[in-house]
Motif scaffolding. Structure first.
Motif, short mmCIF file in Angstrom:
data_model
loop_
_atom_site.label_atom_id
_atom_site.label_comp_id
_atom_site.label_asym_id
_atom_site.label_seq_id
_atom_site.Cartn_x
_atom_site.Cartn_y
_atom_site.Cartn_z
N THR A 143 3.35 89.79 -25.74
CA THR A 143 3.40 88.67 -25.70
C THR A 143 2.25 87.86 -24.93
OG1 THR A 143 5.86 88.82 -25.52
CG2 THR A 143 4.94 86.72 -24.88
N PRO A 144 1.73 86.91 -25.62
CA PRO A 144 0.40 86.39 -24.80
C PRO A 144 1.00 85.20 -23.65
CG PRO A 144 0.80 85.12 -26.85
CD PRO A 144 1.57 86.57 -26.80
N PHE A 145 0.00 85.39 -22.64
CA PHE A 145 0.20 84.42 -21.61
C PHE A 145 -0.27 82.89 -22.06
CE2 PHE A 145 1.10 88.12 -19.06
CZ PHE A 145 2.05 87.74 -18.23
N PHE A 146 0.56 81.85 -21.57
CA PHE A 146 0.25 80.64 -22.07
C PHE A 146 -0.95 80.10 -21.17
CE2 PHE A 146 1.13 76.07 -21.15
CZ PHE A 146 0.62 75.61 -22.58
N HIS A 147 -1.02 80.40 -19.75
CA HIS A 147 -2.26 80.01 -18.93
C HIS A 147 -3.38 80.63 -19.50
CE1 HIS A 147 -1.50 83.78 -17.11
NE2 HIS A 147 -2.33 83.51 -16.28
N SER A 148 -3.49 81.72 -19.99
CA SER A 148 -4.61 82.48 -20.48
C SER A 148 -5.08 81.74 -21.71
CB SER A 148 -4.27 83.72 -20.79
OG SER A 148 -5.65 84.41 -20.98
N MET A 149 -4.16 81.21 -22.73
CA MET A 149 -4.65 80.71 -24.01
C MET A 149 -5.02 79.47 -23.76
SD MET A 149 -0.72 81.62 -25.71
CE MET A 149 -1.07 80.56 -27.24
N VAL A 150 -4.57 78.63 -22.84
CA VAL A 150 -5.22 77.12 -22.46
C VAL A 150 -6.55 77.40 -21.79
CG1 VAL A 150 -4.78 75.14 -20.85
CG2 VAL A 150 -2.80 76.42 -22.16
N ALA A 151 -6.73 78.38 -20.86
CA ALA A 151 -7.90 78.44 -20.49
C ALA A 151 -9.04 79.07 -21.27
CB ALA A 151 -7.95 79.73 -19.41
N ARG A 152 -8.74 79.68 -22.39
CA ARG A 152 -9.68 80.06 -23.52
C ARG A 152 -9.87 78.72 -24.33
NH1 ARG A 152 -12.89 80.02 -26.60
NH2 ARG A 152 -13.40 81.48 -28.24
N ALA A 153 -8.94 77.94 -24.48
CA ALA A 153 -8.91 76.80 -25.38
C ALA A 153 -9.98 75.84 -24.67
CB ALA A 153 -7.56 76.17 -25.62
N GLN A 154 -9.85 75.89 -23.27
CA GLN A 154 -10.86 74.85 -22.27
C GLN A 154 -12.17 75.22 -22.43
OE1 GLN A 154 -8.07 74.97 -18.83
NE2 GLN A 154 -8.29 72.89 -18.75
N SER A 155 -12.51 76.47 -22.98
CA SER A 155 -13.92 76.92 -23.05
C SER A 155 -14.38 76.80 -24.14
CB SER A 155 -13.91 78.64 -22.68
OG SER A 155 -13.51 79.31 -23.78
N THR A 156 -14.00 76.16 -24.89
CA THR A 156 -14.60 75.66 -26.48
C THR A 156 -15.65 74.87 -26.22
OG1 THR A 156 -14.23 74.90 -28.89
CG2 THR A 156 -12.93 74.02 -27.00
N ALA A 157 -16.62 74.69 -26.98
CA ALA A 157 -17.80 73.77 -27.11
C ALA A 157 -17.22 72.20 -28.12
CB ALA A 157 -19.01 74.22 -27.58
N SER A 158 -15.97 72.66 -28.78
CA SER A 158 -15.61 71.40 -29.46
C SER A 158 -15.23 70.18 -28.67
CB SER A 158 -14.43 71.99 -30.35
OG SER A 158 -14.68 73.00 -31.13
N ASP A 159 -15.17 69.15 -29.57
CA ASP A 159 -14.79 67.82 -28.92
C ASP A 159 -13.22 67.92 -28.51
OD1 ASP A 159 -17.34 66.57 -29.58
OD2 ASP A 159 -16.96 66.24 -31.53
N ILE A 160 -12.70 68.46 -29.30
CA ILE A 160 -10.94 68.36 -28.93
C ILE A 160 -10.54 69.91 -29.18
CG2 ILE A 160 -8.82 67.63 -30.15
CD1 ILE A 160 -10.45 65.08 -31.02
N SER A 161 -9.64 70.41 -28.41
CA SER A 161 -8.95 71.43 -28.30
C SER A 161 -7.48 71.32 -28.81
CB SER A 161 -8.76 72.42 -27.10
OG SER A 161 -10.28 72.83 -26.98
N MET A 162 -6.75 72.07 -29.59
CA MET A 162 -5.59 71.91 -30.06
C MET A 162 -4.78 73.18 -29.89
SD MET A 162 -3.83 70.51 -33.63
CE MET A 162 -4.64 68.96 -33.61
N LEU A 163 -3.36 73.25 -29.54
CA LEU A 163 -2.67 74.29 -29.28
C LEU A 163 -1.58 74.20 -29.93
CD1 LEU A 163 -3.15 77.23 -27.99
CD2 LEU A 163 -1.65 76.17 -25.88
#
Length: 699
Positions: A143-163
């Protein structure tokens, strides 16, 4: 386990408050008439101003005229594929979902979280627009950890992140909506609840803006969207919450996200509550736009998940973990209800988006219309999505009196052992929990999952559970373990080490091979293939000898903090002798290992690196120190670049021993760079800009 039904807290949505009026029948009729008139007037006004370039802020929300299409990255954690009557329903749903995401725009990319091999099939055919990200934190069950998923999404170079949930279908309107929000000169966060569609018998056309049914007829996306939501069901809404935000590298709120387990409840509303309360981002609720859906059934494929997911999840320890985390971190420590603030509701009227926060009296909208004119237009608006914040109005948050996790040793061994029935055993108490997690994170980075943790106290047990570790306790655990004074040579150390050999013996008798590794042993590569090559009847252990000019099997130089024992009669008999000797000794177990297996004063030594125990004929191999160096060998810990030194030596591991005191041990390992855990974020340290795709075939 005592049955419990923890629920979410009560709060009022903006739409609920708008409706909560007790007007008389005449007033209702009058309001309806005014609404119809206002609608036509506002619509006429809208079309008359379409060609005007001016933009006006009605309540301090300046609109940016930049028309560039934003770059969006969608993150999701696909479930392992499940075969159902020859067809894989999970795969079909997830494949259709990914198709709908990519069809939104060429500026949309997808990142899939996972290590199970089936995720590769989901990526096939999409080229570089879909990538696989294995480098986040998972529980031992995958089971993935939500806080780790969000942290990875925050590291993107895109304008917008979506989960987003991996089986949620998106309609093109979502891209229009977030593009409209992006034009606001604000840091924002948007969420949308996803309703269920019981019967979904459509496939996506190549363009992504049309669908075709089983009869082959094409249907425009906006038409099918409206038709489907009339039959939508409000089940498991919060379990499939869609969230997105701009400027991904900027904080979402003041604080950090605790270790919620993804898909197990509570983290969605917890996060919304924290972001709303921080007020560093403007929060939008897009639920009423019906931007997404979850297809329970696809054509002839029927869902095996028809049972309410929230009901099922309440039976699991992961659900109770998330409930405990939600009440132990953030604002819920001090308040009993969610949402002290309210988000802006997004309304689409005649193709134009309006952002309404009735509680604050704010409206954000483009164009030149006056506030009263917009209110007349929005007065006709009715809530269409059956999944909304209103669903949680009458819910409360309650912790169960008792939580029993039932993670027994036998059950864990069956779950985590590898194909050779081998497990790695780590042992820890409360004072070393950060070092335990650094050790675990290192194993995870090496894609090693066949480890278990023996918790010496309740604090370590509960902490390990919250981190998703395969952990167990035992009645033989020593009591009153000192926090700072349980290092080598202390009485506490002697008591702790003796339970290690007893637990190893117990696991061996259950039929499993054991690699015991102290948690202060740093792993550079997996040593199990090498250690397994010694075969049965051989006990392989690290040598504690640091003098490079003498044999490594001299008296009392066997280190009992790193050894490999196979589950065979000879090895079991030898370990039984060690345990018996240690139980009557005033020393730690380490001298017992040498005195029994190699004989007192080394009477059973053979050559420079072996011993043979006479009664059982068990062979003891002291491991090559270049490959398995101790903490004093060649002064490795004093080198400036320890990784390079060990790479040249070919080290499998490096033991952080031959140092006195917990604090000094921790400081030395952290300063060396051989540290893989961030205790502040409760997360393994990752390098998301340069990762290698590895797949774990144990799921």
């Amino acid at each position: 386990m005592r049955p419990s039904q923890p629920l979410l807290p009560r709060f009022l949505s903006p739409s609920r408050r708008l409706r909560r009026t007790n007007l008389k029948e005449f007033d209702s009729l009058l309001r309806y008439t005014i609404c119809i008139i206002g609608f036509f007037l506002a619509t006429f006004s809208l079309y008359s101003t379409l060609n005007l370039h001016g933009e006006k802020n009605l309540d301090n929300g300046r609109l940016n005229g930049d028309s560039e299409v934003p770059k969006v990255t969608i993150f999701s954690a696909p479930r392992p594929l499940i075969s159902l009557n020859g067809s894989d329903l999970t795969w079909e749903r997830q494949k259709l979902a990914v198709q709908s995401w990519l069809a939104l725009s060429d500026n949309v990319d997808v990142v899939l979280f996972g290590r199970h091999p089936s995720i590769v099939e989901l990526k096939e055919g999409y080229g570089s627009r879909v990538t696989i990200e294995p480098s986040i934190d998972f529980t031992y069950l995958g089971t993935p950890f939500f806080h780790s998923m969000v942290a990875r999404a925050q590291s993107t170079a895109s304008d917008i992140s979506m989960l987003i949930d991996s089986e949620t279908i998106l309609f093109p309107e979502i891209f229009n909506a977030i593009t409209s929000i992006q034009k606001l000169d604000k840091d924002w966060f948007v969420f949308s609840f996803t309703p269920n569609i019981l019967n979904f018998a459509y496939q996506l056309a190549g363009s992504g803006h049309s669908w075709f049914g089983q009869d082959g007829r094409m249907i425009e996306s906006n038409k099918i969207q409206e038709a489907l939501f009339k039959q939508s069901e409000a089940r498991n809404c919060s379990e499939r919450l869609l969230i997105a935000w701009n400027n991904p590298k900027l904080p979402l709120f003041y604080g950090v996200i605790p270790p919620f387990m993804y898909g197990k409840g509570f983290y969605e509303l917890w996060l919304i509550n924290e972001i709303l309360s921080s007020e560093i981002r403007t929060v939008f609720d897009a639920s009423n736009l019906n931007l997404s859906l979850f297809p329970e059934n696809l054509g002839i494929l029927s869902s095996m998940f028809s049972e309410d997911y929230s009901t099922r999840s309440k039976r699991t320890w992961e659900y109770h973990n998330n409930l405990h985390v939600a009440k132990s971190y953030g604002l819920l420590l001090f308040q009993k209800t969610f949402l002290s603030n309210t988000p802006y509701e997004i309304v689409n009227s005649v193709g134009q988006y309006y952002f309404l926060n009735e509680e604050k009296g704010h409206i954000l909208a483009p164009g030149t219309k006056r506030k009263k004119e917009i209110l007349n237009l929005l007065g006709c608006h009715t809530e269409r999505n059956k999944c909304s914040l209103r669903r949680f109005d009458n819910l409360t948050l309650e912790m169960p009196a008792n939580i029993e996790y039932k993670l027994t040793l036998e059950r864990l061994l069956q779950t985590v052992s590898d194909e050779n029935k081998t497990v790695i055993l780590g042992i820890s108490g409360e004072s070393y929990r950060d070092m335990l997690m650094s050790w675990v994170c290192r194993l995870r980075n090496l894609v090693i999952t066949n480890f278990i943790v023996y918790a010496l106290d309740l604090e370590t047990y509960e902490f390990s559970l919250s981190q998703g570790l395969p952990v167990f306790m035992d009645t033989q655990s020593p009591k009153n373990i000192s926090f700072d004074d349980c290092h080598f040579g202390t009485e506490c150390f002697q008591r702790v080490t003796k339970v290690k050999s007893r637990m190893v013996l117990k696991i061996l008798k259950l039929g499993y091979n054991v690699l015991l590794s102290d948690i202060d042993v740093y792993w550079f590569q997996n040593p199990l293939p090498y250690l397994s090559s010694f075969g049965p009847g051989v006990f392989a252990a690290q040598s504690d000898e640091y003098n490079e000019t003498v044999p490594i099997n001299l008296p009392r130089r066997l280190n009992s903090g790193f050894y490999f024992a196979q589950s065979d009669p000879i090895t079991i008999a030898g370990i039984e002798l060690v345990v018996k000797h240690a139980s009557s000794s005033n020393l730690s177990e380490q001298p017992s290992f040498y005195d029994i297996l190699c004989g007192e004063a080394g009477a059973n030594r053979v050559g420079d690196n072996r011993c043979v125990e006479r009664r059982t004929n068990l062979t003891v191999v002291l491991l090559d120190r270049d490959l398995f160096p101790n903490g004093a060998y060649k002064g490795i810990w004093e080198k400036r670049d320890i990784r390079s030194v060990c790479a040249n030596l070919g080290c499998f591991v490096l033991h952080n021993n031959w140092i006195s005191g917990r604090k000094r041990k921790l400081e030395r390992q952290m300063a060396s760079g051989l540290w893989d855990y961030d205790p502040t974020l409760r997360m393994c340290i990752q390098n998301w800009s340069n990762f290698e795709v590895l797949f774990d075939h144990s799921y």
